[in-house]
Motif scaffolding. Structure first.
Motif, PDB file in Angstrom:
ATOM      1  N   GLY A 243      -1.816 -11.220  -5.262  1.00 38.99           N
ATOM      2  CA  GLY A 243      -1.161 -10.216  -5.548  1.00 38.99           C
ATOM      3  C   GLY A 243      -1.714  -8.950  -4.836  1.00 38.99           C
ATOM      4  O   GLY A 243      -1.270  -7.863  -4.945  1.00 38.99           O
ATOM      5  N   VAL A 244      -2.931  -8.852  -4.463  1.00 36.19           N
ATOM      6  CA  VAL A 244      -2.984  -7.612  -3.026  1.00 36.19           C
ATOM      7  C   VAL A 244      -2.451  -7.840  -2.251  1.00 36.19           C
ATOM      8  O   VAL A 244      -1.981  -9.196  -1.248  1.00 36.19           O
ATOM      9  CB  VAL A 244      -5.002  -8.746  -3.173  1.00 36.19           C
ATOM     10  CG1 VAL A 244      -5.125  -7.186  -2.321  1.00 36.19           C
ATOM     11  CG2 VAL A 244      -5.166  -8.234  -3.748  1.00 36.19           C
ATOM     12  N   GLU A 245      -1.871  -6.907  -1.377  1.00 34.72           N
ATOM     13  CA  GLU A 245      -0.974  -6.009  -0.333  1.00 34.72           C
ATOM     14  C   GLU A 245      -2.453  -6.104   0.660  1.00 34.72           C
ATOM     15  O   GLU A 245      -3.376  -5.949   0.796  1.00 34.72           O
ATOM     16  CB  GLU A 245      -0.052  -4.919  -0.751  1.00 34.72           C
ATOM     17  CG  GLU A 245       0.726  -4.810  -1.442  1.00 34.72           C
ATOM     18  CD  GLU A 245       2.090  -3.795  -1.521  1.00 34.72           C
ATOM     19  OE1 GLU A 245       1.427  -3.460  -0.740  1.00 34.72           O
ATOM     20  OE2 GLU A 245       2.939  -3.675  -2.250  1.00 34.72           O
ATOM     21  N   PHE A 246      -1.782  -6.464   1.774  1.00 35.77           N
ATOM     22  CA  PHE A 246      -2.868  -6.914   2.650  1.00 35.77           C
ATOM     23  C   PHE A 246      -1.875  -5.709   4.324  1.00 35.77           C
ATOM     24  O   PHE A 246      -2.622  -5.479   5.377  1.00 35.77           O
ATOM     25  CB  PHE A 246      -3.418  -7.784   3.611  1.00 35.77           C
ATOM     26  CG  PHE A 246      -2.393  -8.731   3.816  1.00 35.77           C
ATOM     27  CD1 PHE A 246      -1.584  -9.240   4.881  1.00 35.77           C
ATOM     28  CD2 PHE A 246      -1.978 -10.040   2.866  1.00 35.77           C
ATOM     29  CE1 PHE A 246      -0.999 -10.119   5.496  1.00 35.77           C
ATOM     30  CE2 PHE A 246      -1.137 -10.577   3.524  1.00 35.77           C
ATOM     31  CZ  PHE A 246      -0.909 -10.707   4.406  1.00 35.77           C
ATOM     32  N   ASP A 247      -0.480  -5.904   4.081  1.00 38.35           N
ATOM     33  CA  ASP A 247      -0.004  -4.977   4.507  1.00 38.35           C
ATOM     34  C   ASP A 247       1.767  -4.754   4.172  1.00 38.35           C
ATOM     35  O   ASP A 247       1.816  -5.836   3.625  1.00 38.35           O
ATOM     36  CB  ASP A 247       0.731  -5.906   6.630  1.00 38.35           C
ATOM     37  CG  ASP A 247       0.915  -5.506   6.985  1.00 38.35           C
ATOM     38  OD1 ASP A 247       0.733  -4.035   7.214  1.00 38.35           O
ATOM     39  OD2 ASP A 247       1.277  -5.652   7.899  1.00 38.35           O
ATOM     40  N   ASN A 248       1.866  -3.796   4.723  1.00 40.33           N
ATOM     41  CA  ASN A 248       3.459  -3.084   3.559  1.00 40.33           C
ATOM     42  C   ASN A 248       4.330  -1.748   5.188  1.00 40.33           C
ATOM     43  O   ASN A 248       3.475  -0.965   4.918  1.00 40.33           O
ATOM     44  CB  ASN A 248       2.936  -2.477   2.892  1.00 40.33           C
ATOM     45  CG  ASN A 248       4.571  -2.284   2.136  1.00 40.33           C
ATOM     46  OD1 ASN A 248       5.622  -1.956   2.535  1.00 40.33           O
ATOM     47  ND2 ASN A 248       4.415  -2.224   0.383  1.00 40.33           N
TER      48      ASN A 248
END
Length: 414
Positions: free
Chosen positions: A55-60
């Motif tokens: 669930g960790v975001e790395f790009d948005n």
């Protein structure tokens, strides 16, 4: 650490991997509109959120409030994007779960995605469309790929190509034919200018659709297409015979090639293909500007070609109502021969069209000094004088209105 249940949830959806190997799944979160899907090499625009399975975001892209665009199928992004976005409709929102094979592989991605990591992308397809091939990037010539060609070798200027083309407007066939023509001179075979622009970018066997509008409709005047319409062409490049590099190296070669270029350009000028003729006349000037010849006959021929190419270049520009460039071409010709009656007359015509009446009269008077029997020059001088008088009358009327006092002003002065 991701649980087994969590991993199973993330992998919900349809297996869309090319070999159905379970390495790429798609789940539609919001249906798109229409039935159209992006094609190979389309320019697509998306918003996305990238996460690891934990669930960790790395790009948005949404955080940046800046959509991302790329050419589909060209390897500009990871494989899961090229594969997955090709299945989406405009406006669709989808979740893609990708194993390393179609994501970041054994190397991972910077310090945010480790080696051999499964990742999840939530992607919204905002829009897509063909590549813009128009010289001004104004969208007047757009290409969409149906089938990629073979290899990377593209036609060059002067190549002989065989092409299938089918033009459509309002679901009606404008033309359907297979044509063989010299690239750069397709106008002689009634090839629309936009089709020829696209042909330079194609490879053998390529099959594509071309959408022409506005400036891209040049060459389709015979069909009486409205200027705000869009015409669709289906193209297939069947065969290419590339032109050999004919650029001359020696001055003698430049002179010989210039003779050939002038003969070809003159034919194009007579046929009304001014833009193509202009390119050839310019090349003559480029070849011969610094050329040096030892024989007097070669020097005279070189001088004739430089003057004739600039004079005819001016005529091409005049036919296109480009009097500024036409005037410059005449002046260049007169630099080589200040007694050239034809170039002097044409420059006078340019000055007249640009409303530089005094300069025009000077040019036409110079023509009469060279040839007192030139009746056209006398008529042009009379026309200039009439225009000057008309301009003076117009100016007097303007100043009269400016300085004419209103009744209120007259009353206040009494």
């Amino acid at each position: 650490m991701t649980s087994k249940n969590s991993e199973q949830t993330e992998f919900q959806g349809e297996d869309i991997s090319p070999s159905k190997d379970g390495c790429l799944f798609k789940e539609i979160l919001r249906e798109g509109t229409g039935d159209e899907l992006p094609m190979f090499d389309d320019r697509v625009t998306v918003h996305y959120i990238s996460r690891r399975l934990d669930g960790v975001e790395f790009d948005n892209s949404r955080q940046r409030d800046r959509p991302f665009s790329f050419s589909l199928g060209q390897g500009e992004v990871i494989k899961s994007w090229d594969i997955g976005i090709a299945t989406m409709k405009r406006g669709e929102l989808a979740r893609f779960t990708s194993k390393p094979k179609y994501a970041f592989g054994q190397k991972g991605h910077s310090d945010k995605v480790g080696p051999n990591t499964t990742v999840v992308f939530e992607v919204e397809l905002i829009d897509f469309g063909g590549k813009d091939f128009s010289p001004e990037q104004d969208g007047s010539i757009r290409r969409r790929m149906i089938k990629a060609g073979e290899g990377n070798l593209r036609p060059n200027e002067g190549a002989t190509i065989e092409m299938m083309l089918k033009g459509m407007y309002n679901d009606q066939i404008l033309e359907e034919r297979t044509s063989t023509f010299i690239l750069g001179e397709g106008c002689e075979e009634n090839i629309p200018a936009g089709v020829e622009v696209c042909a330079f970018k194609m490879t053998t066997g390529e099959h594509c659709k071309l959408f022409l509008k506005s400036k891209g409709l040049a060459g389709l005047e015979k069909f009486n297409i409205p200027s705000d319409a869009t015409v669709e062409y289906e193209l297939k490049l069947i065969k290419v015979e590339r032109a050999k590099d004919k650029r001359p190296n020696t001055d003698d070669e430049k002179l010989a090639e210039s003779e050939i270029l002038k003969a070809r350009a003159d034919q194009l000028l007579k046929g009304g293909h001014y833009e193509v003729a202009i390119k050839k006349y310019k090349k003559i000037y480029e070849y011969l500007l610094s050329a040096i010849f030892s024989h007097d006959s070669d020097r005279q021929r070189c001088k004739f070609l430089k003057i004739a190419s600039q004079s005819n270049l001016a005529l091409c520009y005049m036919k296109m109502d480009n009097y500024d460039d036409a005037k410059r071409a005449c002046s260049r010709a007169l630099d080589f021969d200040d007694q050239n009656e034809k170039c002097m007359f044409r420059r006078g015509q340019c000055h007249l069209a640009m409303r530089f009446y005094d300069r025009a009269i000077q040019d036409f008077e110079s023509v009469l000094k060279l040839n007192p029997l030139n009746a056209a020059a006398k008529q042009q001088i009379q026309m200039c004088e009439q225009q000057i008088k008309a301009h003076e009358v117009e100016e007097k009327q303007i100043y009269k209105k400016i300085f004419q006092k209103s009744p209120q002003a007259n009353a206040s002065n009494k």
